[in-house]
Design a protein around this motif. Sequence first.
Motif, PDB file in Angstrom:
ATOM      1  N   ASP A 626      13.047  -5.850  -0.099  1.00 12.33           N
ATOM      2  CA  ASP A 626      14.005  -5.706   0.994  1.00 12.33           C
ATOM      3  C   ASP A 626      13.383  -4.911   2.132  1.00 12.33           C
ATOM      4  O   ASP A 626      12.630  -3.957   1.913  1.00 12.33           O
ATOM      5  N   LEU A 627      13.728  -5.312   3.353  1.00 11.39           N
ATOM      6  CA  LEU A 627      13.263  -4.606   4.550  1.00 11.39           C
ATOM      7  C   LEU A 627      14.479  -4.075   5.290  1.00 11.39           C
ATOM      8  O   LEU A 627      15.323  -4.864   5.757  1.00 11.39           O
ATOM      9  N   PRO A 628      14.603  -2.779   5.434  1.00  9.51           N
ATOM     10  CA  PRO A 628      15.735  -2.243   6.201  1.00  9.51           C
ATOM     11  C   PRO A 628      15.662  -2.701   7.655  1.00  9.51           C
ATOM     12  O   PRO A 628      14.594  -3.044   8.180  1.00  9.51           O
ATOM     13  N   VAL A 629      16.810  -2.718   8.297  1.00 12.41           N
ATOM     14  CA  VAL A 629      16.852  -3.099   9.707  1.00 12.41           C
ATOM     15  C   VAL A 629      15.997  -2.130  10.510  1.00 12.41           C
ATOM     16  O   VAL A 629      16.037  -0.915  10.315  1.00 12.41           O
ATOM     17  N   GLY A 630      15.178  -2.672  11.415  1.00  7.97           N
ATOM     18  CA  GLY A 630      14.303  -1.829  12.231  1.00  7.97           C
ATOM     19  C   GLY A 630      12.934  -1.596  11.619  1.00  7.97           C
ATOM     20  O   GLY A 630      12.128  -0.841  12.195  1.00  7.97           O
ATOM     21  N   SER A 631      12.648  -2.225  10.492  1.00 12.80           N
ATOM     22  CA  SER A 631      11.313  -2.095   9.901  1.00 12.80           C
ATOM     23  C   SER A 631      10.307  -2.845  10.774  1.00 12.80           C
ATOM     24  O   SER A 631      10.617  -3.867  11.392  1.00 12.80           O
ATOM     25  N   LEU A 632       9.082  -2.310  10.784  1.00 10.84           N
ATOM     26  CA  LEU A 632       8.011  -2.913  11.579  1.00 10.84           C
ATOM     27  C   LEU A 632       7.002  -3.556  10.635  1.00 10.84           C
ATOM     28  O   LEU A 632       6.526  -2.919   9.693  1.00 10.84           O
ATOM     29  N   LEU A 633       6.708  -4.817  10.899  1.00 11.57           N
ATOM     30  CA  LEU A 633       5.792  -5.583  10.067  1.00 11.57           C
ATOM     31  C   LEU A 633       4.602  -6.006  10.939  1.00 11.57           C
ATOM     32  O   LEU A 633       4.798  -6.604  12.002  1.00 11.57           O
ATOM     33  N   ALA A 634       3.376  -5.668  10.498  1.00  9.34           N
ATOM     34  CA  ALA A 634       2.156  -6.002  11.248  1.00  9.34           C
ATOM     35  C   ALA A 634       1.312  -6.949  10.411  1.00  9.34           C
ATOM     36  O   ALA A 634       0.828  -6.582   9.341  1.00  9.34           O
ATOM     37  N   LEU A 635       1.157  -8.178  10.888  1.00 11.06           N
ATOM     38  CA  LEU A 635       0.276  -9.156  10.257  1.00 11.06           C
ATOM     39  C   LEU A 635      -0.958  -9.297  11.141  1.00 11.06           C
ATOM     40  O   LEU A 635      -0.838  -9.459  12.369  1.00 11.06           O
ATOM     41  N   PHE A 636      -2.144  -9.289  10.542  1.00 10.68           N
ATOM     42  CA  PHE A 636      -3.374  -9.248  11.342  1.00 10.68           C
ATOM     43  C   PHE A 636      -4.497  -9.929  10.568  1.00 10.68           C
ATOM     44  O   PHE A 636      -4.413 -10.136   9.354  1.00 10.68           O
ATOM     45  N   THR A 637      -5.581 -10.254  11.288  1.00  8.97           N
ATOM     46  CA  THR A 637      -6.799 -10.781  10.665  1.00  8.97           C
ATOM     47  C   THR A 637      -7.829  -9.666  10.558  1.00  8.97           C
ATOM     48  O   THR A 637      -7.677  -8.603  11.159  1.00  8.97           O
ATOM     49  N   ASP A 638      -8.902  -9.934   9.804  1.00  2.75           N
ATOM     50  CA  ASP A 638      -9.880  -8.879   9.545  1.00  2.75           C
ATOM     51  C   ASP A 638     -10.658  -8.475  10.782  1.00  2.75           C
ATOM     52  O   ASP A 638     -11.263  -7.411  10.823  1.00  2.75           O
ATOM     53  N   GLY A 639     -10.649  -9.320  11.837  1.00  2.01           N
ATOM     54  CA  GLY A 639     -11.337  -8.932  13.065  1.00  2.01           C
ATOM     55  C   GLY A 639     -10.757  -7.696  13.710  1.00  2.01           C
ATOM     56  O   GLY A 639     -11.441  -7.017  14.488  1.00  2.01           O
ATOM     57  N   LEU A 640      -9.503  -7.354  13.397  1.00  2.00           N
ATOM     58  CA  LEU A 640      -8.895  -6.161  13.977  1.00  2.00           C
ATOM     59  C   LEU A 640      -9.378  -4.890  13.306  1.00  2.00           C
ATOM     60  O   LEU A 640      -9.589  -3.864  13.971  1.00  2.00           O
ATOM     61  N   VAL A 641      -9.571  -4.920  12.013  1.00  2.00           N
ATOM     62  CA  VAL A 641      -9.851  -3.679  11.275  1.00  2.00           C
ATOM     63  C   VAL A 641     -11.310  -3.575  10.841  1.00  2.00           C
ATOM     64  O   VAL A 641     -11.760  -2.505  10.444  1.00  2.00           O
ATOM     65  N   ASP A 642     -12.063  -4.677  10.875  1.00  2.00           N
ATOM     66  CA  ASP A 642     -13.461  -4.643  10.447  1.00  2.00           C
ATOM     67  C   ASP A 642     -14.361  -4.543  11.672  1.00  2.00           C
ATOM     68  O   ASP A 642     -14.135  -5.208  12.681  1.00  2.00           O
ATOM     69  N   ALA A 643     -15.370  -3.695  11.594  1.00  2.00           N
ATOM     70  CA  ALA A 643     -16.291  -3.496  12.710  1.00  2.00           C
ATOM     71  C   ALA A 643     -17.628  -3.036  12.158  1.00  2.00           C
ATOM     72  O   ALA A 643     -17.760  -2.658  10.988  1.00  2.00           O
ATOM     73  N   ARG A 644     -18.666  -3.065  13.023  1.00  2.00           N
ATOM     74  CA  ARG A 644     -19.999  -2.637  12.604  1.00  2.00           C
ATOM     75  C   ARG A 644     -20.024  -1.159  12.260  1.00  2.00           C
ATOM     76  O   ARG A 644     -20.792  -0.715  11.414  1.00  2.00           O
ATOM     77  N   SER A 645     -19.183  -0.377  12.944  1.00  2.00           N
ATOM     78  CA  SER A 645     -19.225   1.079  12.769  1.00  2.00           C
ATOM     79  C   SER A 645     -18.299   1.579  11.671  1.00  2.00           C
ATOM     80  O   SER A 645     -18.282   2.775  11.395  1.00  2.00           O
ATOM     81  N   ARG A 646     -17.517   0.701  11.045  1.00  2.00           N
ATOM     82  CA  ARG A 646     -16.597   1.141   9.995  1.00  2.00           C
ATOM     83  C   ARG A 646     -16.323  -0.012   9.061  1.00  2.00           C
ATOM     84  O   ARG A 646     -16.534  -1.186   9.402  1.00  2.00           O
ATOM     85  N   ASP A 647     -15.836   0.325   7.859  1.00  3.53           N
ATOM     86  CA  ASP A 647     -15.460  -0.720   6.921  1.00  3.53           C
ATOM     87  C   ASP A 647     -13.982  -1.043   7.076  1.00  3.53           C
ATOM     88  O   ASP A 647     -13.261  -0.439   7.876  1.00  3.53           O
ATOM     89  N   ILE A 648     -13.514  -2.017   6.287  1.00  2.00           N
ATOM     90  CA  ILE A 648     -12.131  -2.484   6.435  1.00  2.00           C
ATOM     91  C   ILE A 648     -11.138  -1.403   6.062  1.00  2.00           C
ATOM     92  O   ILE A 648     -10.086  -1.243   6.710  1.00  2.00           O
ATOM     93  N   GLU A 649     -11.427  -0.624   4.998  1.00  4.25           N
ATOM     94  CA  GLU A 649     -10.489   0.422   4.579  1.00  4.25           C
ATOM     95  C   GLU A 649     -10.280   1.445   5.691  1.00  4.25           C
ATOM     96  O   GLU A 649      -9.144   1.871   5.949  1.00  4.25           O
ATOM     97  N   GLN A 650     -11.361   1.831   6.351  1.00  2.75           N
ATOM     98  CA  GLN A 650     -11.207   2.782   7.454  1.00  2.75           C
ATOM     99  C   GLN A 650     -10.409   2.166   8.592  1.00  2.75           C
ATOM    100  O   GLN A 650      -9.587   2.853   9.230  1.00  2.75           O
ATOM    101  N   GLY A 651     -10.630   0.887   8.870  1.00  3.69           N
ATOM    102  CA  GLY A 651      -9.865   0.234   9.913  1.00  3.69           C
ATOM    103  C   GLY A 651      -8.389   0.155   9.590  1.00  3.69           C
ATOM    104  O   GLY A 651      -7.536   0.355  10.467  1.00  3.69           O
ATOM    105  N   MET A 652      -8.060  -0.120   8.331  1.00 10.68           N
ATOM    106  CA  MET A 652      -6.643  -0.167   7.953  1.00 10.68           C
ATOM    107  C   MET A 652      -6.005   1.214   8.026  1.00 10.68           C
ATOM    108  O   MET A 652      -4.831   1.337   8.418  1.00 10.68           O
ATOM    109  N   ASP A 653      -6.755   2.245   7.676  1.00  3.64           N
ATOM    110  CA  ASP A 653      -6.224   3.606   7.825  1.00  3.64           C
ATOM    111  C   ASP A 653      -5.955   3.919   9.291  1.00  3.64           C
ATOM    112  O   ASP A 653      -4.930   4.540   9.637  1.00  3.64           O
ATOM    113  N   THR A 654      -6.872   3.495  10.164  1.00  2.00           N
ATOM    114  CA  THR A 654      -6.661   3.728  11.592  1.00  2.00           C
ATOM    115  C   THR A 654      -5.437   2.976  12.088  1.00  2.00           C
ATOM    116  O   THR A 654      -4.650   3.501  12.893  1.00  2.00           O
TER     117      THR A 654
END
Length: 828
Positions: A626-654
Amino acid sequence: MNRAVPAAVNPWAPAKRRRTAWSAPDGAELRGPFDIAVAATVVLAPGGTVIGWSPAAEALLGHRAEDVTGRPADTFLEPPADAAGGAPDTGSARVARHADGRRIPAVVLECPLTTGGAAGRILVIEEARRAREARSRQAMLHGLATQSPLGLAIYDTDLCLTWANAAHDQEVGRPLAEYRGRPAEQLYPDGAFQTVTGPRTLNEVMRRVIDSGESFLDLHFLAKLPSDPRRDHLWSCSYYRLQDDDGTVLGVCEDAFDITDRHEAQHRLSLLAEAGRRIGITLDVADTAQAIADVAVPDFADSVTVDVLRAAVEGGEPLHGPAAGRDLIRVAARSGPSGEDAGPQARGRDDGAERAVVYPEGSPQLRSLSSGGRVLDDTTLVVPLRSGGRTMGLVSYRRAAGPRTFDGDEVALADELTARAALGIDNARRYTRERTAALTLQRELLPQYLPPQSAVDVAHRYLPADDLTGVGGDWFDVIPLSGARVGLVVGDVVGHGLAAAATMGRLRTTVEALATLDMAPDELLTRLDDLVGRTPDSPPQPVPPGAEGGTAARTGGAAGPHPEVTTGATCLYAVYDPVSRHCTMARAGHLPPAIVHPDGSCTFPELPPGPPLGLGGMPFESMEFDLPVGSLLALFTDGLVDARSRDIEQGMDTLGCVLGGRAGADLEDLCDRAVAELRPPGTTPDDTALLLVRTKALDGERVAAWDLPAEPASAGRARELVTGRLDDWGLPDLAFSCELVVSELVTNAVRYAEGPLQLRLIRDRTLLCEVADAGHTSPHLRHSTVDDEGGRGLFIVAQLVSRWGTRYTPSGKTIWTEQAFPPGSPEP
């Protein structure tokens, strides 16, 4: 040319050991073979008897002076075989007899005396072998003076020229008598040595040689020839001190060999090597054009301009014919200190961000475009940029006004430089065309506009990859579903370019088609995986002529002649119901979404992992929450969180830090904030898709639901309930049509399905009517004939509503319809 010193040796270093002519092998005797100071000399009386005998004669023939004095010459010398004898200055071949009886081949020079004294003639005798060696040495000296290409000059201790050979005279352009006695720097006033360290002028070098005795080898001296003041010449020079037997310094000798042609050839090779390193390393027309200008200036030309057809800059195909070359754009230019930016014959006009160039009639550029070949006009060399038989533009090489023009080797160099630039520009043009096509295709395939939804508020961003990597296959979508629900999808196709964009379009269309069938997320991904996985193990084989077989043989197999070529894709699909606030998700190798709850906490749900699409072998599994009213849902591809200077886990934390605590923030601002934080300016090897969704809910004022028994009377009860609720909502105009729809759906459910029944009305952007039962058979339209007693009810329903369909659930099915509100209806 003097090659005594390798290139790695310091030319300013003195010789390790100074040698003289007397320390060379065999004494390196450079005097003539008949020098009476060293040769065997015999004085004969007029009658032919010996009256004088030198110590050298005793050393050569072994006879002592007292033994041969007064005796005839034939005592030690046999008569000549040829009465004619030799030349007066070279002597005649004779055979001399040694005191021990040995016969010695010799050369005898006879010099008659006319003074009338006791001596009648003088014989100078030299061993034949030594005479030949001496003549060779004399020939060598004569060749150095008259035939050698090596320039030789001797300067005295005052550094004034005292002697020079023929090669030196030719360089100066005057006979030695006209410039003998002049100082060295007067002949080459602007000359200088090119070595980084050490003396720079002729006077400094020669004074150092005279004072210290050092010898310098392979010094590079740059100056203009007195006989050719139009161009610079480069010499390889060596210097060594001259002194006599007593060590008295006589001056300095200069050896100079003109290496201008070799140096220019090496320079041309260096330019070609530099061009190979810099031209064509990017897939950008302007960068490639600028590279050739940077390479050529100032080492080859004083200024360079590169003009390319507008069609080629934009990725199109250059047209044939002279008229096709009139639309030129200046894409690169560079000038040296004495160069000009655009050339005296070009007129530029501003054309937005580009600079169009128009050349007047008769200009070398226009002549080159008309002929398709190079044009050399005084100090301007125009070479066309050609590829595949088509002209894409021009490169204009210019030199400042003066005597320095382009020779044959330089024209060939310009052809090679331009050919390399043409290849790079053509590759960049083709890449620009493909990238533009891929971007256009992808932008057309991505949703251009997301209509407002009652279930969610939406914001999105798509960022393509850098120019080098190309367009990728990321996509997103928001799909309206029955019952006011909404489908949310984001995916990523492996690869870049047109193939990835086309595959993305096929997958997005397939997802949309499957979603409208109201499939559960896990079932939808299973169907999508089957589609992507339809790749045969080997390509279809051609059927030999005359072979017979079925359809499969003719088409290359069951997969058909055009099998899918997708090798990998990921996808995340979610369905949100605003009535129940229930969300169902499934993923195929994709990253989980970020969920920001109304209290500000951000989590990444542990969705059941699924393999990427196309691999097969493992089932997909959905997760419900269940999602309460006003919940924010972010769907994304790995190009947003993966970069040469960081791994995916660090990008997701950011990403979690960016979104956390901002569930109520403006979605567009959050998109910009996330992109700015995770995709800073610069190049990136992958494209990015981001979809932000804030959930909403439909409350009881907009939803009405009733449970009905599975009996015929329920149809009347359903009509009463619908009419009353439409009156409450201020929609009496829909009562008649809605009564017919509800009556037909409930009647069909009572007759052909199982109870219990549920009737639901939803006041969304349209009026939604749903009838649910426990059956699993779906009704379908029929074309009834005049004799049929039934089968027309669903046809009537289809005429009254804008859309209708069937949605299956674990407990049965739901028949739903949508009706548009009449004009002037109150807003929900």
